[in-house]
Design a protein around this motif. Structure first.
Motif, PDB file in Angstrom:
ATOM      1  N   UNK A 119       0.814  -1.218   0.000  1.00  0.00           N
ATOM      2  CA  UNK A 119       0.000   0.000   0.000  1.00  0.00           C
ATOM      3  C   UNK A 119       0.845   1.265   0.000  1.00  0.00           C
ATOM      4  N   UNK A 120       1.842   1.361   0.867  1.00  0.00           N
ATOM      5  CA  UNK A 120       2.630   2.595   0.934  1.00  0.00           C
ATOM      6  C   UNK A 120       3.345   2.910  -0.385  1.00  0.00           C
ATOM      7  N   UNK A 121       3.978   1.938  -1.067  1.00  0.00           N
ATOM      8  CA  UNK A 121       4.577   2.257  -2.364  1.00  0.00           C
ATOM      9  C   UNK A 121       3.562   2.748  -3.394  1.00  0.00           C
ATOM     10  N   UNK A 122       2.343   2.216  -3.350  1.00  0.00           N
ATOM     11  CA  UNK A 122       1.316   2.708  -4.273  1.00  0.00           C
ATOM     12  C   UNK A 122       0.979   4.166  -3.974  1.00  0.00           C
ATOM     13  N   UNK A 123       0.887   4.511  -2.694  1.00  0.00           N
ATOM     14  CA  UNK A 123       0.634   5.908  -2.322  1.00  0.00           C
ATOM     15  C   UNK A 123       1.807   6.791  -2.727  1.00  0.00           C
ATOM     16  N   UNK A 124       3.021   6.312  -2.507  1.00  0.00           N
ATOM     17  CA  UNK A 124       4.206   7.099  -2.849  1.00  0.00           C
ATOM     18  C   UNK A 124       4.299   7.363  -4.348  1.00  0.00           C
ATOM     19  N   UNK A 125       3.760   6.440  -5.158  1.00  0.00           N
ATOM     20  CA  UNK A 125       3.855   6.594  -6.614  1.00  0.00           C
ATOM     21  C   UNK A 125       3.107   7.814  -7.121  1.00  0.00           C
ATOM     22  N   UNK A 126       2.192   8.344  -6.323  1.00  0.00           N
ATOM     23  CA  UNK A 126       1.396   9.494  -6.759  1.00  0.00           C
ATOM     24  C   UNK A 126       2.192  10.798  -6.687  1.00  0.00           C
ATOM     25  N   UNK A 127       3.265  10.807  -5.926  1.00  0.00           N
ATOM     26  CA  UNK A 127       4.134  11.973  -5.884  1.00  0.00           C
ATOM     27  C   UNK A 127       3.697  13.077  -4.943  1.00  0.00           C
ATOM     28  N   UNK A 128       2.506  12.990  -4.393  1.00  0.00           N
ATOM     29  CA  UNK A 128       2.000  13.991  -3.452  1.00  0.00           C
ATOM     30  C   UNK A 128       0.946  13.324  -2.574  1.00  0.00           C
ATOM     31  N   UNK A 129       0.722  13.834  -1.374  1.00  0.00           N
ATOM     32  CA  UNK A 129      -0.289  13.228  -0.497  1.00  0.00           C
ATOM     33  C   UNK A 129      -1.660  13.213  -1.147  1.00  0.00           C
ATOM     34  N   UNK A 130      -2.339  12.099  -1.028  1.00  0.00           N
ATOM     35  CA  UNK A 130      -3.677  11.937  -1.587  1.00  0.00           C
ATOM     36  C   UNK A 130      -4.678  11.774  -0.458  1.00  0.00           C
ATOM     37  N   UNK A 131      -5.943  11.819  -0.795  1.00  0.00           N
ATOM     38  CA  UNK A 131      -6.990  11.419   0.127  1.00  0.00           C
ATOM     39  C   UNK A 131      -7.046   9.899   0.149  1.00  0.00           C
ATOM     40  N   UNK A 132      -7.451   9.345   1.277  1.00  0.00           N
ATOM     41  CA  UNK A 132      -7.427   7.904   1.466  1.00  0.00           C
ATOM     42  C   UNK A 132      -8.779   7.467   2.021  1.00  0.00           C
ATOM     43  N   UNK A 133      -9.310   6.374   1.478  1.00  0.00           N
ATOM     44  CA  UNK A 133     -10.582   5.824   1.960  1.00  0.00           C
ATOM     45  C   UNK A 133     -10.457   4.313   2.028  1.00  0.00           C
ATOM     46  N   UNK A 134     -10.929   3.711   3.118  1.00  0.00           N
ATOM     47  CA  UNK A 134     -10.831   2.269   3.262  1.00  0.00           C
ATOM     48  C   UNK A 134     -12.151   1.659   3.674  1.00  0.00           C
ATOM     49  N   UNK A 135     -12.468   0.516   3.081  1.00  0.00           N
ATOM     50  CA  UNK A 135     -13.713  -0.187   3.378  1.00  0.00           C
ATOM     51  C   UNK A 135     -13.415  -1.499   4.100  1.00  0.00           C
ATOM     52  N   UNK A 136     -14.153  -1.756   5.168  1.00  0.00           N
ATOM     53  CA  UNK A 136     -14.024  -2.981   5.947  1.00  0.00           C
ATOM     54  C   UNK A 136     -12.571  -3.094   6.452  1.00  0.00           C
ATOM     55  N   UNK A 137     -11.940  -4.258   6.312  1.00  0.00           N
ATOM     56  CA  UNK A 137     -10.557  -4.409   6.767  1.00  0.00           C
ATOM     57  C   UNK A 137      -9.625  -3.459   6.021  1.00  0.00           C
TER      58      UNK A 137
END
Length: 337
Positions: A119-137
């Motif tokens: 998960x963290x590398x996928x977020x880092x690939x965006x190059x800037x902080x994004x909004x994050x939403x998670x469902x269930x687990x």
């Protein structure tokens, strides 16, 4: 199937008519015609076997983290009933984490690995902080990610955190299920979906049987029948968990409640929801049997609904009670400095 038949016998012991109706509904479900599979959205980033799928749209990116259990397409269930496709028309750019399919050689990849190495590398690939939403687990994992990386805002939907609040009876049943399944899972290096599905069925066996009774009474090809097929196919599908992820979920989460007790450390950081440095909202359902409202993290901003676990995403009232408020919250958070 053996577990379903066992539930069927126990739930309909006093009613042969109900048993026959549920079996007829199960047969109708198995034989129903399915629509063509939907083409997956394009991949914009990968990390190991996981990837990030782009749903288009213009506006702030929102990374949606689905559960490790069942496929991610509950958030994109069907044409006209897709949270992600709808948000893409509302000034949002939805991005969906697809966890991929683990192999036996991935057996040692626990939940912490899913956060830190996928998960963290996928977020880092965006190059800037994004909004994050998670469902269930996925909401549980998203909270850990938000503790480890700057994000512009976090929303959790029906996400468990205080696992001891499932109650002693449910936790004992889950522990017994894992004790029975663990040796075979250890040999496989994986936790098959059937093991996880069994746990869900046992949380509400009466509903498991009743839904097939109802389906047997629906007109084949009706809107209600198509909606049932889409949802039930999702509920019965999904990749296995790695052995380590299953063991961590059953033992460290359900048995020991490490998140709820403040004893979950990921990459050297203790995950404490109250210490998150971003705007955070949790949506919970007072009628959720899969993730009871009492198990939520207790974020400062919370909204209680009465839509059920899956109903929060794809139910008849989801658009007005969840989708539209989510859009408004994301847009407001994106413009908060």
């Amino acid at each position: 199937m053996p577990l379903f038949l066992s539930l069927l016998r126990s739930e309909t012991a006093a009613s042969p008519e109900r048993r026959a109706a549920a079996l007829a509904g199960l047969k109708a479900y198995q034989e129903a015609e399915r629509p063509p599979e939907r083409a997956p959205k394009p991949v914009i980033a990968t990390a190991g076997r996981a990837c990030l799928r782009d749903y288009g749209g213009s506006g702030p990116p929102v990374v949606f983290v689905p559960s490790l259990i069942n496929p991610p397409f509950i958030l994109d269930l069907a044409p006209g009933n897709s949270l992600l496709e709808w948000l893409a028309t509302q000034g949002i750019r939805p991005l969906l984490v697809d966890w991929g399919t683990p192999e036996p050689e991935d057996r040692d990849q626990g939940i912490d690995h899913h956060v830190g190495e996928l998960l963290l590398p996928l977020l880092d690939s965006l190059g800037a902080p994004a909004l994050l939403a998670g469902y269930c687990l996925g909401g549980t994992l998203a909270m850990a990610a938000a503790a480890l990386r700057p994000v512009r805002g976090l929303v959790t939907i029906a996400a468990p955190w205080r696992f001891r609040r499932y109650g002693d009876f449910a936790r004992a049943a889950i522990a017994a299920q894992w004790e029975a399944a663990q040796p075979a899972c250890a040999r496989l290096g994986l936790v098959p979906m059937e093991v996880l599905q069994a746990g869900f069925w046992q949380l509400d066996p009466a509903r498991t049987i009743a839904k097939f009774e109802r389906f047997g009474r629906l007109a084949p090809g009706s809107d209600q029948a198509r909606a049932f097929l889409a949802l039930e196919d999702w509920a019965n599908a999904g990749a296995p968990l790695t052995y380590a992820a299953g063991a961590q979920m059953f033992e460290r989460f359900f048995r020991d409640d490490r998140p709820g007790m403040g004893r979950w450390w990921v990459n050297g950081t203790r995950v404490v929801p109250a210490r998150l440095a971003c705007p955070a909202l949790e949506l919970l359902s007072t009628t959720d049997r899969i993730v009871p409202a009492a198990t939520a993290a207790g974020l400062a901003e919370r909204r209680s609904l009465a839509l059920g676990h899956v109903g929060m995403i794809v139910g008849g009232r989801a658009r007005t009670m969840v989708w539209e408020p989510l859009r408004d919250w994301f847009l407001a958070a994106a413009h908060t400095r």
